[in-house]
Design a protein around this motif. Sequence first.
Motif, mmCIF file in Angstrom:
data_model
loop_
_atom_site.group_PDB
_atom_site.id
_atom_site.type_symbol
_atom_site.label_atom_id
_atom_site.label_comp_id
_atom_site.label_asym_id
_atom_site.label_seq_id
_atom_site.Cartn_x
_atom_site.Cartn_y
_atom_site.Cartn_z
ATOM 1 N N GLY A 204 -64.160 31.555 -13.475
ATOM 2 C CA GLY A 204 -63.562 31.038 -12.241
ATOM 3 C C GLY A 204 -64.611 30.833 -11.157
ATOM 4 N N SER A 205 -65.560 31.761 -11.063
ATOM 5 C CA SER A 205 -66.644 31.622 -10.079
ATOM 6 C C SER A 205 -67.495 30.398 -10.391
ATOM 7 N N ILE A 206 -67.849 30.224 -11.657
ATOM 8 C CA ILE A 206 -68.638 29.049 -12.069
ATOM 9 C C ILE A 206 -67.872 27.765 -11.750
ATOM 10 N N LEU A 207 -66.584 27.749 -12.080
ATOM 11 C CA LEU A 207 -65.755 26.570 -11.840
ATOM 12 C C LEU A 207 -65.741 26.207 -10.355
ATOM 13 N N HIS A 208 -65.550 27.203 -9.498
ATOM 14 C CA HIS A 208 -65.489 26.924 -8.060
ATOM 15 C C HIS A 208 -66.862 26.577 -7.486
ATOM 16 N N LEU B 117 -66.686 33.332 -1.016
ATOM 17 C CA LEU B 117 -66.867 34.730 -1.415
ATOM 18 C C LEU B 117 -65.639 35.559 -1.065
ATOM 19 N N LYS B 118 -65.066 35.307 0.113
ATOM 20 C CA LYS B 118 -63.878 36.059 0.539
ATOM 21 C C LYS B 118 -62.711 35.807 -0.423
ATOM 22 N N LYS B 119 -62.452 34.533 -0.769
ATOM 23 C CA LYS B 119 -61.365 34.210 -1.704
ATOM 24 C C LYS B 119 -61.674 34.748 -3.098
ATOM 25 N N ASN B 120 -62.954 34.726 -3.473
ATOM 26 C CA ASN B 120 -63.370 35.219 -4.778
ATOM 27 C C ASN B 120 -63.077 36.711 -4.906
ATOM 28 N N ILE B 121 -63.481 37.479 -3.922
ATOM 29 C CA ILE B 121 -63.265 38.938 -3.952
ATOM 30 C C ILE B 121 -61.777 39.256 -3.837
ATOM 31 N N THR C 92 -56.880 41.152 -6.283
ATOM 32 C CA THR C 92 -55.465 40.847 -6.547
ATOM 33 C C THR C 92 -55.176 40.896 -8.041
ATOM 34 N N LYS C 93 -56.051 40.269 -8.842
ATOM 35 C CA LYS C 93 -55.829 40.224 -10.291
ATOM 36 C C LYS C 93 -55.880 41.636 -10.887
#
Length: 173
Positions: free
Chosen positions: A72-76, A84-88, A93-94
């Motif tokens: 997901g990080s690579i994709l974004h 970074l905020k949405k990633n963390i 959340t997951k």
Amino acid sequence: MKFITLIYTFIASNLALIHKGTFLVKLKSSASLAIALSPIAYVTEKITHWAFDNQEYVMFVFIAIAIDHLLGSILHLIKRDFSLKKNITGLITKIGLVVAVGFLFEGVNAIAKDDSFIKEYLVIVLRLTVFMYPAGSAFYNSSILTKGKFPPIGWMNKLKKFEENLDLKNFKE
């Protein structure tokens, strides 16, 4: 925060009384600590025992979360919308949802104690559901990254059908 301070104060004061008080004070402090902390110790022991007995399942679920997070990080990053905020936030959340829903599903499995077809089916479907939440997301990310080449479209269609109806026949056909 006040509650945590109260807990620390309770534990510290009773530990101090155990070391400095009279025999009856030591006895009362020991009993207070034992009564207050025994439910926590009991639950912790049960969770630890379950995690040890199911370590392979737990490992695969958390590795699926890690792989999904990486893809997901690579994709974004490729899409140039990485935050970074949405990633963390997404990772936390997951993990939180997997732990919470996994716990609830294991509760269903514990309630259906009798060895039966229904119990075995529930264990398989519910654990597969918990695993497929991060793994399915990783499959979708991989599919987007490879422009639909991997995993094969047939697998993605079976995964979508399973997500819709929880029917294991989708994978059997």
